[in-house]
Write a protein that holds these residues in place. Structure first.
Motif, PDB file in Angstrom:
ATOM      1  N   LEU A 102     -33.896-130.647 -38.463  1.00 20.95           N
ATOM      2  CA  LEU A 102     -33.508-130.003 -37.205  1.00 20.95           C
ATOM      3  C   LEU A 102     -32.272-130.672 -36.626  1.00 20.95           C
ATOM      4  O   LEU A 102     -31.330-129.993 -36.204  1.00 20.95           O
ATOM      5  CB  LEU A 102     -34.662-130.056 -36.198  1.00 20.95           C
ATOM      6  CG  LEU A 102     -34.338-129.549 -34.788  1.00 20.95           C
ATOM      7  CD1 LEU A 102     -33.977-128.069 -34.808  1.00 20.95           C
ATOM      8  CD2 LEU A 102     -35.515-129.801 -33.857  1.00 20.95           C
ATOM      9  N   PHE A 103     -32.250-131.992 -36.619  1.00 23.14           N
ATOM     10  CA  PHE A 103     -31.096-132.719 -36.104  1.00 23.14           C
ATOM     11  C   PHE A 103     -29.827-132.369 -36.878  1.00 23.14           C
ATOM     12  O   PHE A 103     -28.782-132.109 -36.285  1.00 23.14           O
ATOM     13  CB  PHE A 103     -31.351-134.229 -36.161  1.00 23.14           C
ATOM     14  CG  PHE A 103     -30.192-135.034 -35.658  1.00 23.14           C
ATOM     15  CD1 PHE A 103     -29.938-135.141 -34.303  1.00 23.14           C
ATOM     16  CD2 PHE A 103     -29.341-135.675 -36.543  1.00 23.14           C
ATOM     17  CE1 PHE A 103     -28.849-135.871 -33.829  1.00 23.14           C
ATOM     18  CE2 PHE A 103     -28.259-136.403 -36.086  1.00 23.14           C
ATOM     19  CZ  PHE A 103     -28.011-136.503 -34.726  1.00 23.14           C
ATOM     20  N   LEU A 104     -29.931-132.343 -38.198  1.00 26.81           N
ATOM     21  CA  LEU A 104     -28.763-132.015 -39.022  1.00 26.81           C
ATOM     22  C   LEU A 104     -28.271-130.591 -38.756  1.00 26.81           C
ATOM     23  O   LEU A 104     -27.065-130.345 -38.677  1.00 26.81           O
ATOM     24  CB  LEU A 104     -29.086-132.195 -40.503  1.00 26.81           C
ATOM     25  CG  LEU A 104     -29.372-133.622 -40.960  1.00 26.81           C
ATOM     26  CD1 LEU A 104     -29.762-133.631 -42.431  1.00 26.81           C
ATOM     27  CD2 LEU A 104     -28.194-134.540 -40.695  1.00 26.81           C
ATOM     28  N   ILE A 105     -29.186-129.661 -38.604  1.00 25.78           N
ATOM     29  CA  ILE A 105     -28.816-128.268 -38.322  1.00 25.78           C
ATOM     30  C   ILE A 105     -28.136-128.168 -36.963  1.00 25.78           C
ATOM     31  O   ILE A 105     -27.079-127.539 -36.827  1.00 25.78           O
ATOM     32  CB  ILE A 105     -30.051-127.350 -38.392  1.00 25.78           C
ATOM     33  CG1 ILE A 105     -30.537-127.236 -39.838  1.00 25.78           C
ATOM     34  CG2 ILE A 105     -29.754-125.967 -37.800  1.00 25.78           C
ATOM     35  CD1 ILE A 105     -31.924-126.639 -39.976  1.00 25.78           C
ATOM     36  N   GLN A 106     -28.737-128.785 -35.963  1.00 25.20           N
ATOM     37  CA  GLN A 106     -28.183-128.707 -34.609  1.00 25.20           C
ATOM     38  C   GLN A 106     -26.823-129.386 -34.507  1.00 25.20           C
ATOM     39  O   GLN A 106     -25.922-128.872 -33.850  1.00 25.20           O
ATOM     40  CB  GLN A 106     -29.159-129.315 -33.595  1.00 25.20           C
ATOM     41  CG  GLN A 106     -30.421-128.532 -33.414  1.00 25.20           C
ATOM     42  CD  GLN A 106     -30.191-127.169 -32.785  1.00 25.20           C
ATOM     43  OE1 GLN A 106     -29.152-126.878 -32.211  1.00 25.20           O
ATOM     44  NE2 GLN A 106     -31.173-126.309 -32.916  1.00 25.20           N
ATOM     45  N   THR A 107     -26.662-130.532 -35.141  1.00 25.56           N
ATOM     46  CA  THR A 107     -25.371-131.212 -35.057  1.00 25.56           C
ATOM     47  C   THR A 107     -24.312-130.478 -35.864  1.00 25.56           C
ATOM     48  O   THR A 107     -23.145-130.463 -35.474  1.00 25.56           O
ATOM     49  CB  THR A 107     -25.471-132.689 -35.500  1.00 25.56           C
ATOM     50  OG1 THR A 107     -26.049-132.771 -36.800  1.00 25.56           O
ATOM     51  CG2 THR A 107     -26.291-133.494 -34.513  1.00 25.56           C
ATOM     52  N   ALA A 108     -24.690-129.840 -36.958  1.00 20.30           N
ATOM     53  CA  ALA A 108     -23.715-129.040 -37.722  1.00 20.30           C
ATOM     54  C   ALA A 108     -23.214-127.876 -36.877  1.00 20.30           C
ATOM     55  O   ALA A 108     -22.026-127.543 -36.913  1.00 20.30           O
ATOM     56  CB  ALA A 108     -24.348-128.531 -39.013  1.00 20.30           C
ATOM     57  N   ARG A 109     -24.092-127.261 -36.116  1.00 17.42           N
ATOM     58  CA  ARG A 109     -23.683-126.164 -35.235  1.00 17.42           C
ATOM     59  C   ARG A 109     -22.727-126.648 -34.161  1.00 17.42           C
ATOM     60  O   ARG A 109     -21.764-125.978 -33.834  1.00 17.42           O
ATOM     61  CB  ARG A 109     -24.904-125.531 -34.575  1.00 17.42           C
ATOM     62  CG  ARG A 109     -25.710-124.687 -35.498  1.00 17.42           C
ATOM     63  CD  ARG A 109     -26.858-124.045 -34.768  1.00 17.42           C
ATOM     64  NE  ARG A 109     -27.656-123.254 -35.666  1.00 17.42           N
ATOM     65  CZ  ARG A 109     -28.854-122.813 -35.376  1.00 17.42           C
ATOM     66  NH1 ARG A 109     -29.393-123.063 -34.209  1.00 17.42           N
ATOM     67  NH2 ARG A 109     -29.518-122.091 -36.257  1.00 17.42           N
TER      68      ARG A 109
END
Length: 70
Positions: A58-65
Motif C-alpha cells: 500500500l505504501f509503495l502504491i500510494q507513494t508512486a501515485r
C-alpha cells in the motif's frame, strides 16, 4: 498463507526505511499514508517489528501515485 511465508514476504527494516527516504517523507507522513502511528513506523524501521507485506505494498502504491503527480 503460513506464518513462515508471511514472515518471508514482510520487508526488512532497511527496505522500509529506504522506501520512506526515497519518497522524501518524514516518519509521521509515511505513517499517515498507511494509517498507523509514527511509533509503529519507527518499530518497523528499527527492526523490532516486521511491517505487514500488505501495508508495505500500500505504501509503495500510494507513494508512486504521489511521485507521478509531481
Amino acid at each position: 498463507m503460513s506464518a513462515a511465508s508471511a514472515r518471508n514476504s514482510a520487508p526488512r527494516s532497511a527496505k522500509v526505511c529506504g522506501a520512506r527516504i526515497a519518497a522524501g517523507l518524514t516518519v509521521r507522513a509515511a505513517a499517515a499514508i498507511v494509517r498507523v502511528t509514527p511509533r509503529a513506523w519507527q518499530h518497523w524501521e528499527a527492526g523490532s517489528r516486521r511491517m505487514p507485506a500488505g501495508l508495505f505494498m500500500l505504501f509503495l502504491i500510494q507513494t508512486a501515485r504521489r511521485i507521478a503527480r509531481r
